[in-house]
Write an enzyme that holds these catalytic residues in place. Structure first.
Site, PDB file in Angstrom:
ATOM      1  N   GLU A   1       0.829  -1.208   0.000  1.00  0.00           N
ATOM      2  CA  GLU A   1       0.000   0.000   0.000  1.00  0.00           C
ATOM      3  C   GLU A   1       0.863   1.257   0.000  1.00  0.00           C
ATOM      4  O   GLU A   1       0.536   2.241  -0.660  1.00  0.00           O
ATOM      5  CB  GLU A   1      -0.964   0.023   1.180  1.00  0.00           C
ATOM      6  CG  GLU A   1      -1.861   1.237   1.144  1.00  0.00           C
ATOM      7  CD  GLU A   1      -3.197   1.057   1.835  1.00  0.00           C
ATOM      8  OE1 GLU A   1      -3.955   2.037   1.847  1.00  0.00           O
ATOM      9  OE2 GLU A   1      -3.492  -0.039   2.342  1.00  0.00           O
TER      10      GLU A   1
ATOM     11  N   HIS B   1      -0.281 -14.157  -0.771  1.00  0.00           N
ATOM     12  CA  HIS B   1       0.986 -14.473  -0.115  1.00  0.00           C
ATOM     13  C   HIS B   1       1.467 -15.805  -0.693  1.00  0.00           C
ATOM     14  O   HIS B   1       0.855 -16.847  -0.454  1.00  0.00           O
ATOM     15  CB  HIS B   1       0.797 -14.515   1.399  1.00  0.00           C
ATOM     16  CG  HIS B   1       0.199 -13.248   1.919  1.00  0.00           C
ATOM     17  ND1 HIS B   1       0.914 -12.067   1.985  1.00  0.00           N
ATOM     18  CD2 HIS B   1      -1.050 -12.963   2.346  1.00  0.00           C
ATOM     19  CE1 HIS B   1       0.124 -11.108   2.464  1.00  0.00           C
ATOM     20  NE2 HIS B   1      -1.063 -11.629   2.679  1.00  0.00           N
TER      21      HIS B   1
ATOM     22  N   SER C   1       6.783 -17.796   2.193  1.00  0.00           N
ATOM     23  CA  SER C   1       7.119 -17.147   3.461  1.00  0.00           C
ATOM     24  C   SER C   1       8.550 -16.599   3.420  1.00  0.00           C
ATOM     25  O   SER C   1       9.361 -16.999   2.594  1.00  0.00           O
ATOM     26  CB  SER C   1       6.968 -18.128   4.625  1.00  0.00           C
ATOM     27  OG  SER C   1       7.864 -19.213   4.469  1.00  0.00           O
TER      28      SER C   1
ATOM     29  N   HIS D   1      -3.147   0.695 -14.684  1.00  0.00           N
ATOM     30  CA  HIS D   1      -4.103   1.665 -15.241  1.00  0.00           C
ATOM     31  C   HIS D   1      -3.872   3.017 -14.567  1.00  0.00           C
ATOM     32  O   HIS D   1      -3.848   3.099 -13.337  1.00  0.00           O
ATOM     33  CB  HIS D   1      -5.540   1.191 -14.979  1.00  0.00           C
ATOM     34  CG  HIS D   1      -6.576   2.237 -15.177  1.00  0.00           C
ATOM     35  ND1 HIS D   1      -6.953   2.685 -16.428  1.00  0.00           N
ATOM     36  CD2 HIS D   1      -7.303   2.951 -14.289  1.00  0.00           C
ATOM     37  CE1 HIS D   1      -7.880   3.628 -16.289  1.00  0.00           C
ATOM     38  NE2 HIS D   1      -8.116   3.804 -15.002  1.00  0.00           N
TER      39      HIS D   1
ATOM     40  N   GLY E   1      -5.803   6.397 -14.797  1.00  0.00           N
ATOM     41  CA  GLY E   1      -6.946   7.132 -15.337  1.00  0.00           C
ATOM     42  C   GLY E   1      -7.104   8.482 -14.675  1.00  0.00           C
ATOM     43  O   GLY E   1      -6.348   8.851 -13.775  1.00  0.00           O
TER      44      GLY E   1
END
Length: 121
Positions: free
Chosen positions: A44, A71, A74, A88, A90
C-alpha cells in the site's frame, strides 16, 4: 508506520517505484514469518506513493479504494523488496501491481491496489 517498520525507498523510475523492508521483530508474526499485514503495508505504501507521483499535488491527491494480496512464499529473515508498476492510470482511478520478492528474487507476495484520484477544492 513507514519509519516504524523500516520501509526504505530505493529507486524511482519512469514507470515504477521500489522500496525495501526488513524481516525482523517489527514485521514478523508469532511463528517468526513475515506478517501478511506487513507485506500489505509495504504494497500500500508503494502504490500510494507511486499514484501520488502521477498527479499534480496542488490540484489532486490519491487515496486507496481497495487492496488485495496473495501471499506466495514465506520469509523468515533478511530484506524483502517491493516494486510497484501501473496497470491503469486514469483521470479518476489508478490500479497498481506490487510484487514483493526476497533476497533470492523469489516471489513472496503479489498485490494490487486501486487508488481514487480526488480533486482538491
Amino acid at each position: 508506520m513507514v519509519d516504524r517498520i523500516g520501509i526504505e525507498f530505493t529507486e524511482i523510475g519512469e514507470d515504477f517505484v521500489k522500496a525495501t523492508m526488513p524481516v525482523d521483530e517489527r514485521t514478523v508474526q508469532p511463528l517468526r514469518l513475515l506478517h501478511g499485514g506487513a507485506s500489505v503495508t509495504l504494497a500500500e505504501t508503494l502504490g500510494s506513493v507511486a499514484a501520488t507521483m502521477t498527479v499534480d499535488p496542488n490540484k489532486q491527491y490519491c487515496v486507496g479504494l481497495e487492496i488485495n494480496a496473495n501471499h506466495i512464499k514465506s520469509a523468515k529473515s533478511g530484506i524483502v523488496e517491493g516494486i510497484a508498476h501501473p496497470l491503469h492510470i486514469g483521470k479518476k482511478t489508478q490500479v497498481w501491481e506490487i510484487k514483493i520478492t526476497n533476497e533470492e528474487k523469489q516471489l513472496i507476495c503479489v498485490s494490487r491496489i486501486t487508488m481514487a484520484v480526488i480533486d482538491k477544492k
